[in-house]
Design an enzyme around this catalytic site. Structure first.
Site, PDB file in Angstrom:
ATOM      1  NE  ARG A 135     -45.797  25.015  75.740  1.00 31.04           N
ATOM      2  CZ  ARG A 135     -46.654  25.661  74.958  1.00 31.04           C
ATOM      3  NH1 ARG A 135     -47.123  25.107  73.875  1.00 31.04           N
ATOM      4  NH2 ARG A 135     -47.040  26.882  75.251  1.00 31.04           N
ATOM      5  CG  ASN A 164     -47.911  22.845  77.890  1.00 27.24           C
ATOM      6  OD1 ASN A 164     -46.775  22.587  78.238  1.00 27.24           O
ATOM      7  ND2 ASN A 164     -48.368  24.081  77.795  1.00 27.24           N
TER       8      ASN A 164
END
Length: 73
Positions: free
Chosen positions: A2, A20
């Site tokens: 990320r 996620n």
């Protein structure tokens, strides 16, 4: 993955977000010029060092994106 996505997207001037998913996938939504979007898609296909990318699926909807910047949700 990320944080790498945020840094890569910001360096390209894209706006959007990454998160996620419960199934272990990473979901990314972003918008920008066609050329820059294609560069981001190619980068996502490789990911950062040490990451395993099984596939990148594209979807054309760019709604609910931040007005500017890139964020982790």
């Amino acid at each position: 993955f990320r944080w790498w996505t945020v840094r890569t997207a910001e360096s390209l001037g894209l706006r959007g977000w990454v998160r996620n998913r419960p199934d272990g996938a990473v979901e990314v939504h972003f918008a920008g010029s066609r050329e820059v979007v294609e560069r981001m898609e190619a980068a996502l296909g490789h990911g950062p060092g040490g990451a395993r990318v099984d596939r990148v699926a594209g979807h054309g909807e760019a709604s609910a994106l931040p007005e500017q910047g890139f964020e982790i949700r």
